[in-house]
Design a protein around this motif. Structure first.
Motif, PDB file in Angstrom:
ATOM      1  N   GLY A   1       0.810  -1.210   0.000  1.00  0.00           N
ATOM      2  CA  GLY A   1       0.000   0.000   0.000  1.00  0.00           C
ATOM      3  C   GLY A   1       0.843   1.259   0.000  1.00  0.00           C
ATOM      4  O   GLY A   1       0.518   2.256  -0.660  1.00  0.00           O
ATOM      5  N   GLU A   2       1.966   1.229   0.719  1.00  0.00           N
ATOM      6  CA  GLU A   2       2.866   2.383   0.744  1.00  0.00           C
ATOM      7  C   GLU A   2       3.526   2.589  -0.616  1.00  0.00           C
ATOM      8  O   GLU A   2       3.683   3.724  -1.080  1.00  0.00           O
ATOM      9  CB  GLU A   2       3.922   2.183   1.830  1.00  0.00           C
ATOM     10  CG  GLU A   2       3.357   2.169   3.240  1.00  0.00           C
ATOM     11  CD  GLU A   2       4.385   1.789   4.276  1.00  0.00           C
ATOM     12  OE1 GLU A   2       4.304   2.315   5.399  1.00  0.00           O
ATOM     13  OE2 GLU A   2       5.264   0.965   3.965  1.00  0.00           O
TER      14      GLU A   2
ATOM     15  N   GLY B   1       2.901   9.822 -10.437  1.00  0.00           N
ATOM     16  CA  GLY B   1       2.075   9.821 -11.628  1.00  0.00           C
ATOM     17  C   GLY B   1       1.976   8.484 -12.327  1.00  0.00           C
ATOM     18  O   GLY B   1       1.509   8.408 -13.467  1.00  0.00           O
ATOM     19  N   GLN B   2       2.396   7.389 -11.648  1.00  0.00           N
ATOM     20  CA  GLN B   2       2.366   6.051 -12.242  1.00  0.00           C
ATOM     21  C   GLN B   2       1.128   5.306 -11.730  1.00  0.00           C
ATOM     22  O   GLN B   2       1.205   4.385 -10.932  1.00  0.00           O
ATOM     23  CB  GLN B   2       3.649   5.294 -11.907  1.00  0.00           C
ATOM     24  CG  GLN B   2       4.907   5.998 -12.393  1.00  0.00           C
ATOM     25  CD  GLN B   2       6.178   5.289 -11.982  1.00  0.00           C
ATOM     26  OE1 GLN B   2       6.147   4.201 -11.431  1.00  0.00           O
ATOM     27  NE2 GLN B   2       7.316   5.918 -12.247  1.00  0.00           N
ATOM     28  N   GLU B   3      -0.031   5.737 -12.217  1.00  0.00           N
ATOM     29  CA  GLU B   3      -1.309   5.226 -11.740  1.00  0.00           C
ATOM     30  C   GLU B   3      -1.493   3.747 -12.054  1.00  0.00           C
ATOM     31  O   GLU B   3      -1.971   2.976 -11.212  1.00  0.00           O
ATOM     32  CB  GLU B   3      -2.447   6.043 -12.362  1.00  0.00           C
ATOM     33  CG  GLU B   3      -3.831   5.691 -11.834  1.00  0.00           C
ATOM     34  CD  GLU B   3      -4.044   6.142 -10.407  1.00  0.00           C
ATOM     35  OE1 GLU B   3      -4.863   5.516  -9.702  1.00  0.00           O
ATOM     36  OE2 GLU B   3      -3.391   7.115  -9.995  1.00  0.00           O
ATOM     37  N   ASP B   4      -1.141   3.325 -13.263  1.00  0.00           N
ATOM     38  CA  ASP B   4      -1.343   1.927 -13.650  1.00  0.00           C
ATOM     39  C   ASP B   4      -0.533   0.981 -12.774  1.00  0.00           C
ATOM     40  O   ASP B   4      -1.044  -0.051 -12.311  1.00  0.00           O
ATOM     41  CB  ASP B   4      -0.963   1.728 -15.126  1.00  0.00           C
ATOM     42  CG  ASP B   4      -1.892   2.466 -16.066  1.00  0.00           C
ATOM     43  OD1 ASP B   4      -3.023   2.793 -15.633  1.00  0.00           O
ATOM     44  OD2 ASP B   4      -1.492   2.729 -17.215  1.00  0.00           O
ATOM     45  N   MET B   5       0.712   1.324 -12.536  1.00  0.00           N
ATOM     46  CA  MET B   5       1.542   0.474 -11.691  1.00  0.00           C
ATOM     47  C   MET B   5       1.043   0.461 -10.254  1.00  0.00           C
ATOM     48  O   MET B   5       1.081  -0.562  -9.562  1.00  0.00           O
ATOM     49  CB  MET B   5       2.999   0.931 -11.753  1.00  0.00           C
ATOM     50  CG  MET B   5       3.977  -0.026 -11.078  1.00  0.00           C
ATOM     51  SD  MET B   5       5.702   0.500 -11.271  1.00  0.00           S
ATOM     52  CE  MET B   5       5.894   0.278 -13.054  1.00  0.00           C
ATOM     53  N   ALA B   6       0.530   1.612  -9.781  1.00  0.00           N
ATOM     54  CA  ALA B   6      -0.025   1.678  -8.425  1.00  0.00           C
ATOM     55  C   ALA B   6      -1.242   0.771  -8.291  1.00  0.00           C
ATOM     56  O   ALA B   6      -1.392   0.066  -7.284  1.00  0.00           O
ATOM     57  CB  ALA B   6      -0.391   3.120  -8.082  1.00  0.00           C
ATOM     58  N   ASN B   7      -2.111   0.775  -9.310  1.00  0.00           N
ATOM     59  CA  ASN B   7      -3.286  -0.103  -9.272  1.00  0.00           C
ATOM     60  C   ASN B   7      -2.874  -1.570  -9.267  1.00  0.00           C
ATOM     61  O   ASN B   7      -3.502  -2.404  -8.603  1.00  0.00           O
ATOM     62  CB  ASN B   7      -4.186   0.186 -10.476  1.00  0.00           C
ATOM     63  CG  ASN B   7      -4.813   1.565 -10.405  1.00  0.00           C
ATOM     64  OD1 ASN B   7      -4.993   2.116  -9.316  1.00  0.00           O
ATOM     65  ND2 ASN B   7      -5.145   2.129 -11.557  1.00  0.00           N
ATOM     66  N   GLU B   8      -1.809  -1.885  -9.992  1.00  0.00           N
ATOM     67  CA  GLU B   8      -1.320  -3.264 -10.025  1.00  0.00           C
ATOM     68  C   GLU B   8      -0.851  -3.723  -8.650  1.00  0.00           C
ATOM     69  O   GLU B   8      -1.146  -4.833  -8.210  1.00  0.00           O
ATOM     70  CB  GLU B   8      -0.192  -3.368 -11.044  1.00  0.00           C
ATOM     71  CG  GLU B   8       0.428  -4.759 -11.139  1.00  0.00           C
ATOM     72  CD  GLU B   8       1.597  -4.806 -12.087  1.00  0.00           C
ATOM     73  OE1 GLU B   8       2.397  -5.757 -11.997  1.00  0.00           O
ATOM     74  OE2 GLU B   8       1.730  -3.882 -12.917  1.00  0.00           O
ATOM     75  N   TYR B   9      -0.160  -2.841  -7.934  1.00  0.00           N
ATOM     76  CA  TYR B   9       0.315  -3.209  -6.603  1.00  0.00           C
ATOM     77  C   TYR B   9      -0.835  -3.295  -5.605  1.00  0.00           C
ATOM     78  O   TYR B   9      -0.839  -4.159  -4.728  1.00  0.00           O
ATOM     79  CB  TYR B   9       1.356  -2.198  -6.120  1.00  0.00           C
ATOM     80  CG  TYR B   9       2.752  -2.538  -6.576  1.00  0.00           C
ATOM     81  CD1 TYR B   9       3.580  -3.346  -5.817  1.00  0.00           C
ATOM     82  CD2 TYR B   9       3.231  -2.071  -7.791  1.00  0.00           C
ATOM     83  CE1 TYR B   9       4.858  -3.668  -6.246  1.00  0.00           C
ATOM     84  CE2 TYR B   9       4.508  -2.387  -8.231  1.00  0.00           C
ATOM     85  CZ  TYR B   9       5.312  -3.182  -7.449  1.00  0.00           C
ATOM     86  OH  TYR B   9       6.565  -3.508  -7.878  1.00  0.00           O
TER      87      TYR B   9
END
Length: 232
Positions: free
Chosen positions: A143-144, A153-161
């Motif tokens: 989550g962190e 600004g890396q929304e796609d990678m954040a959603n993946e995690y």
């Protein structure tokens, strides 16, 4: 290591170098052109002990849960690292604009340089035009990591995690930041084993600390006796 008791190496890391290669030019130019190609190479570098901050609850570098390394960057270095290290360009722009045209004294946290200069009787000028940057190696929860990726600004990678977020998972990451600006986060650690990139050598180990003792400490008693004899 001889002077301070502790020597630190960091590696393997990748050196972002380029290599020139001559290729035939266009028919119209009837000549040769120099083309620059990326040529990354592995390297090991020395780390300044005054800018190395490991987990001080550990007794050896292998036991350290995290490490911080401090840098002194100029404006030119920050601009270059956008290309060579993948720093967030918007974060670097904000840093450069906040300091534009300003003359700051010695940044907070660099008082140790002034103290070192005073020891050698070299006061020198205030340390201006430097940005105090930090490199963090250590664990973060999924989550962190997702929160930091969104800040970049890396929304796609954040959603993946976030999709695979498990309270039991802990990731080893490398993050760069400077003056409250996150410059880069690499959620995939360079070594699959998760081992630290830092190696620490001590002339004489200290039982309860990562840092050890050097030659000046070892000959302290002998030096004191010699000084006393000379005074007599």
């Amino acid at each position: 290591a001889g002077k301070l008791g502790t020597g630190i190496l960091k590696g393997p890391t990748s050196r972002q170098a380029t290599r020139g290669r001559w290729i035939p030019g266009d028919v119209e130019e009837q000549g040769w052109q120099l083309m620059q190609q990326d040529d990354p190479r592995p390297r090991v570098k020395r780390v300044d002990p005054w800018s190395f901050f490991p987990d001080m609850s550990a007794r050896s570098i292998e036991e350290a849960e995290f490490t911080f390394e401090r840098y002194l960057w100029t404006k030119a270095q920050l601009r270059k690292m956008v290309k060579t290290h993948g720093f967030n360009p918007n974060a670097v722009r904000r840093l450069l604009r906040e300091r534009a045209g300003s003359l700051h004294g010695t940044p907070k946290g660099l008082e140790y340089i002034i103290q070192l200069r005073s020891i050698s009787k070299d006061e020198g000028a205030p340390i201006r035009g430097r940005y105090v940057g930090w490199e963090y190696h250590g664990p973060l929860e999924c989550g962190e990591v997702a929160t930091l990726l969104r800040a970049m600004g890396q929304e796609d990678m954040a959603n993946e995690y976030e999709a695979r977020n498990d309270p039991l998972d802990e990731l080893q990451v490398v993050a760069f930041f400077c003056e409250n600006e996150l410059l880069k986060i690499a959620p995939e650690y360079p070594l699959d084993s998760g081992e630290t990139l830092y190696s620490v050598f001590n002339v004489v180990d200290a039982d309860g600390s990562i840092f050890g003792y050097g030659v000046p400490h070892l000959i302290d008693s002998t030096q004191a006796a010699l000084n006393a004899a000379w005074r007599m």
